[in-house]
Scaffold this active site. Sequence first.
Site, PDB file in Angstrom:
ATOM      1  N   GLU A   1       5.778   9.515  10.827  1.00 26.16           N
ATOM      2  CA  GLU A   1       6.747  10.363  11.515  1.00 26.16           C
ATOM      3  C   GLU A   1       8.154  10.138  10.983  1.00 26.16           C
ATOM      4  O   GLU A   1       8.925  11.095  10.795  1.00 26.16           O
ATOM      5  CB  GLU A   1       6.706  10.098  13.025  1.00 26.16           C
ATOM      6  CG  GLU A   1       5.364  10.385  13.671  1.00 26.16           C
ATOM      7  CD  GLU A   1       4.482   9.158  13.775  1.00 26.16           C
ATOM      8  OE1 GLU A   1       3.795   9.011  14.775  1.00 26.16           O
ATOM      9  OE2 GLU A   1       4.493   8.329  12.826  1.00 26.16           O
TER      10      GLU A   1
ATOM     11  N   ARG B   1     -13.696   1.345  -2.538  1.00 21.64           N
ATOM     12  CA  ARG B   1     -12.948   0.083  -2.522  1.00 21.64           C
ATOM     13  C   ARG B   1     -11.463   0.333  -2.261  1.00 21.64           C
ATOM     14  O   ARG B   1     -10.823  -0.397  -1.499  1.00 21.64           O
ATOM     15  CB  ARG B   1     -13.099  -0.632  -3.861  1.00 21.64           C
ATOM     16  CG  ARG B   1     -14.424  -1.315  -4.094  1.00 21.64           C
ATOM     17  CD  ARG B   1     -14.430  -2.000  -5.453  1.00 21.64           C
ATOM     18  NE  ARG B   1     -15.683  -2.713  -5.694  1.00 21.64           N
ATOM     19  CZ  ARG B   1     -15.947  -3.412  -6.795  1.00 21.64           C
ATOM     20  NH1 ARG B   1     -15.037  -3.461  -7.763  1.00 21.64           N
ATOM     21  NH2 ARG B   1     -17.106  -4.035  -6.941  1.00 21.64           N
TER      22      ARG B   1
ATOM     23  N   LEU C   1     -14.165  -7.454  -8.154  1.00 13.86           N
ATOM     24  CA  LEU C   1     -13.974  -6.661  -6.925  1.00 13.86           C
ATOM     25  C   LEU C   1     -12.671  -5.872  -6.946  1.00 13.86           C
ATOM     26  O   LEU C   1     -12.038  -5.671  -5.912  1.00 13.86           O
ATOM     27  CB  LEU C   1     -14.034  -7.560  -5.675  1.00 13.86           C
ATOM     28  CG  LEU C   1     -15.305  -8.397  -5.495  1.00 13.86           C
ATOM     29  CD1 LEU C   1     -15.257  -9.138  -4.168  1.00 13.86           C
ATOM     30  CD2 LEU C   1     -16.560  -7.542  -5.586  1.00 13.86           C
TER      31      LEU C   1
END
Length: 314
Positions: free
Chosen positions: A46, A179, A199
């Site tokens: 906002e 991911r 990862l």
Amino acid sequence: MAAALALAERGLGRTGNNPSVGCLIVNAGKIVGRGWTQPGGRPHAEAMALEQAGEQAAGATVYVTLEPCAHLSDRGPACASIIRAARPKRVVVAIEDPDPRTSGKGIALLREAGIPVDSGVLASAASAILSGFRSRIVDGRPHVTLKLATSLDGRIAMSDGSSRWITGGAARAHAHFERARCDAILVGAGTVRVDHPALDVRLPGMGDRNPRRVMLGSGDPPQGWEAVRAVEDIGHLDCNNLLVEGGALTASAFLRADLVDRLLLYRAPLLIGAGKACLGDIGLGRLSDAHGRWQLLDTRRLGNDRLEVYQAIR
């Protein structure tokens, strides 16, 4: 609101403990401000949209995917207060904030100032985007997505442990996109020791969206990793969305504890036979207990592979 929801998705995995929110401000049929929760959680959607809109926010319609916050913070003013000060003609909200510090108070603050508020617009879609935030607030743990990449006969590796690659490039790219939308990614200690997984997110232009890396089990995690000793301790991670990638023992432990909220099942069109199964014991005593546990949300082709997305039924 659909456009505001698209903005909200941009922040997934990057907003810390804050919800990933989208906001659109329209005046006389023209978009005058747009915003989404920024990395680390501030500015809020906002605040970003109102700054863009400037004086054109007066008399406009504000579309926001989550009830504007009403509680005080040392990081910035409450969004309900700054919207009220901007004097829009109307505010449209997708869903109410589950955080008890705001729940209902943000909408009430706007209505008390004479600003009409409509709520419940595209609520289902907003709830899906904000599922991680709600899970952390209501359940005290992250929303858990379990990823499994298997052969048609449910194998994740050959009998000698080799698993590169079962699925093709399109499926792996989609997994990297998943991911990028999570705050943290978890694998078992055995997977860490054997595979030394990075990862990370290996997609063009998304190298800065790597999730936190978490090891489940005993032993010391690699440098830069976090550790949890048991699946029941995932609430200590203090994040919204957690992706679990394996291995089989870890996946089974999460399923056995009924902590999987969403399942990504990537299946390649090949048969392995005497390889490593994707799951072990998940705590089912009877076959009848397996029925009615999962709802299919989506299915699609990814190259030669197929993805099925399921949601847990509770």
